[in-house]
Enzyme design. Structure first.
Site, PDB file in Angstrom:
ATOM      1  N   GLU A 257       0.839  -1.195   0.000  1.00 44.18           N
ATOM      2  CA  GLU A 257       0.000   0.000   0.000  1.00 44.18           C
ATOM      3  C   GLU A 257       0.878   1.249   0.000  1.00 44.18           C
ATOM      4  O   GLU A 257       1.868   1.324   0.737  1.00 44.18           O
ATOM      5  CB  GLU A 257      -0.903  -0.012   1.235  1.00 44.18           C
ATOM      6  CG  GLU A 257      -1.799   1.216   1.366  1.00 44.18           C
ATOM      7  CD  GLU A 257      -2.600   1.216   2.668  1.00 44.18           C
ATOM      8  OE1 GLU A 257      -3.641   1.896   2.707  1.00 44.18           O
ATOM      9  OE2 GLU A 257      -2.177   0.545   3.634  1.00 44.18           O
ATOM     10  N   LYS A 332     -10.024   0.980  -1.741  1.00 40.09           N
ATOM     11  CA  LYS A 332     -10.101   0.714  -0.307  1.00 40.09           C
ATOM     12  C   LYS A 332     -11.437   1.201   0.235  1.00 40.09           C
ATOM     13  O   LYS A 332     -11.835   2.352   0.010  1.00 40.09           O
ATOM     14  CB  LYS A 332      -8.948   1.401   0.409  1.00 40.09           C
ATOM     15  CG  LYS A 332      -8.825   1.055   1.888  1.00 40.09           C
ATOM     16  CD  LYS A 332      -7.548   1.665   2.461  1.00 40.09           C
ATOM     17  CE  LYS A 332      -7.329   1.255   3.920  1.00 40.09           C
ATOM     18  NZ  LYS A 332      -6.070   1.804   4.456  1.00 40.09           N
ATOM     19  N   CYS A 366      -5.100  -3.189   3.405  1.00 45.41           N
ATOM     20  CA  CYS A 366      -4.752  -2.922   4.801  1.00 45.41           C
ATOM     21  C   CYS A 366      -5.942  -3.034   5.768  1.00 45.41           C
ATOM     22  O   CYS A 366      -6.390  -4.134   6.070  1.00 45.41           O
ATOM     23  CB  CYS A 366      -4.086  -1.560   4.896  1.00 45.41           C
ATOM     24  SG  CYS A 366      -3.134  -1.302   6.421  1.00 45.41           S
TER      25      CYS A 366
END
Length: 501
Positions: A257, A332, A366
């Site tokens: 990321e 995300k 994440c």
């Protein structure tokens, strides 16, 4: 009388439904319009109908599957993805017939033969290895007291017994591969047995990047944060890792990321909010260059994640640059308080599997992996490998990502690969320290490592991590594991579903 074989259209549904009700009189169940629309959306060329004097009289539905992911021990529900058809894979190797029916008024016209001929032609044109079908044996209930399924099949093959489905398929050059049990629950006529039949395409030529076995090689980049004099130096470092992983025949190269964060250094005089938007201006250039690397080095590259501005909103986007030139992306969904405070990032709103030449994969970025609903939705769509690019500053933040990733592997019967940044970046505000350890996690059962860790890198050291994962082990776990988390879900009591598509 005019008879025409053509591709099915969405406005055929009313006639299709009427023909299906008549064809399956006494058996029950018809495909809903949403099911047909889904098939026409994902694989229109695989759906055929026969029109007689302008009326839909017969139909054949099919999908393409990567057959190694299912094998001969499968049920109708599994091969169709619980009737969602999420098991369809454009780059698969087998045309799987999921439905053929003929209106009873027209059965003397041998319309099904025309449909099978159309399927065979499609199989050859698409260069698929074979056609597979799970055929019912509707007359078996008449003989089940005296004959086993095997004995019944042998008598049908010897033409001592006539079965309207099996006799027809055998006459169309299909041969018996296996007897399937509990294939179609509720099929009392067949006593819930089915015959797995196959027709081999003698013109098949193995595809260059088609999944030929179940072993997938994953390459993870544990990326050292460092300043770069210019973009050329940045690309030089990216290409170095792609080259290395390609030399080791990796199917995937995975970056972390915000691995391009060092490029923020030139904007350090700006606020974090403004700097990240300036960095977003470089994303398209980076994506195009990495897409070129994917083709040149013949490796699927997950380009970590990068900032993207769209309609005034800032998104955290992971790109998958396929080695065949295609591009996929994931945005995300869950934004951390830090990302909201300093960068004003907006969360994405789409969650779906990505078809690759190595099967269906998922990407979460994440913080997303800490929300189990997302990976469960991906698993229900057929995901076998979950990739998680992450960026964590402290060890406790990393541990959250790591432990949640391990849990996702167990509960979804899949592999999970995580890759993050390491080291320090003192010249960039809010990106000064990182902690990371790339790893590949497995379910926890006898076929996998005792600690459910396939491989892991040295913490906080720049390196690559390369690991092979066997997708066949996931299938064995699904059917024969000590626990079967996907199969044993109490869907009568609860469910996880998308509210927005």
């Amino acid at each position: 009388m005019e008879v025409t074989v053509r591709q099915l259209q969405s406005d055929d549904y009313a006639g299709l439904r009427a023909a299906m009700i008549e064809a399956y009189d006494g058996i029950g169940g018809v495909w809903r319009e949403a099911n047909i629309d889904k098939l026409l959306d994902i694989f229109p060329e695989g759906q055929f109908c026969v029109e007689v004097d302008g009326k839909v009289a017969a139909c054949a539905l099919s999908i393409i599957v990567q057959y190694e992911l299912f094998g001969d021990e499968h049920t109708y529900e599994e091969i169709t993805g619980n009737y969602t058809f999420d098991t369809h894979f454009d780059d698969g190797d087998v045309l799987y017939g999921i439905e053929v029916f003929v209106h009873s008024e027209y059965r003397q016209l041998r319309l099904a033969r025309r449909l099978y001929d159309a399927r065979k032609e499609l199989c050859e044109n698409l260069n698929l290895r074979e056609i597979m079908v799970g055929g019912r044996i509707p007359n078996y209930h008449l003989y089940s007291e005296s004959l086993s399924p095997k004995q019944y099949i042998e008598k049908v093959k010897a033409k001592e017994i006539y079965d309207p489905v099996l006799s027809f398929q055998l006459s169309n050059d299909f041969h018996v591969a296996k007897v399937l049990t509990n294939y179609l629950p509720g099929d009392k006529q067949s006593r819930e047995y089915a015959v797995l039949l196959e027709w081999n395409n003698i013109y098949y030529s193995r595809k260059k990047n088609a999944l030929s076995d179940s072993i997938i090689r994953i390459g993870l980049v544990q990326w050292q944060m460092r300043t770069f004099a210019d973009m050329d130096k940045f690309f030089e470092q990216v290409e170095f890792f792609v080259d290395v992983l390609s030399e080791y025949k990796s199917d995937f190269a995975v970056f972390p990321e915000f691995f391009n964060s060092p490029l923020l250094a030139e904007y350090n005089h700006l606020s974090e909010y403004e700097a990240m938007r300036e960095l977003a201006n470089k994303t398209e250039e980076i994506r195009k260059k990495i897409a070129e690397y994917a083709i040149a080095y013949n490796v699927n590259i997950i380009a970590g994640s990068m900032p993207v501005v769209e309609d005034g909103h800032l998104y955290n986007v992971a790109y998958l640059c396929h080695r065949n030139g295609k591009l996929s992306e994931y945005r995300k969904i869950h934004i951390t308080p830090n990302e909201t405070k300093y960068y004003g990032i907006t969360g994405g709103d789409k969650i779906s599997v990505i078809n690759t030449d190595c099967g269906k994969i998922g990407i979460l970025i994440c913080y997303d992996v800490e929300f189990p609903e997302l990976s469960r939705l991906l698993a229900l769509q057929g995901m076998k490998i979950l990739f998680v690019p992450y960026l964590t500053d402290t060890q406790n933040a990393y541990i959250r990502v790591r432990h949640c990733a391990m849990a996702r592997a167990i509960e979804n019967e899949c592999f999970v690969a995580i890759a993050g940044c390491v080291g320090n970046l003192p010249g960039v505000n809010n990106m000064d320290i990182q902690f990371g350890q790339a790893a590949v996690f497995t379910p926890s059962d006898f076929a996998f490592p005792m600690n459910a860790i396939k491989a892991e890198a040295t913490p906080n050291t720049e390196m690559t991590l390369i690991a092979d994962v066997d997708l066949n082990l996931l299938k064995e776990l699904h059917h024969y594991g000590s626990v079967r988390t996907m199969t044993d879900r109490r869907t009568d009591l609860y469910e996880v579903k998308m509210r927005k598509k």
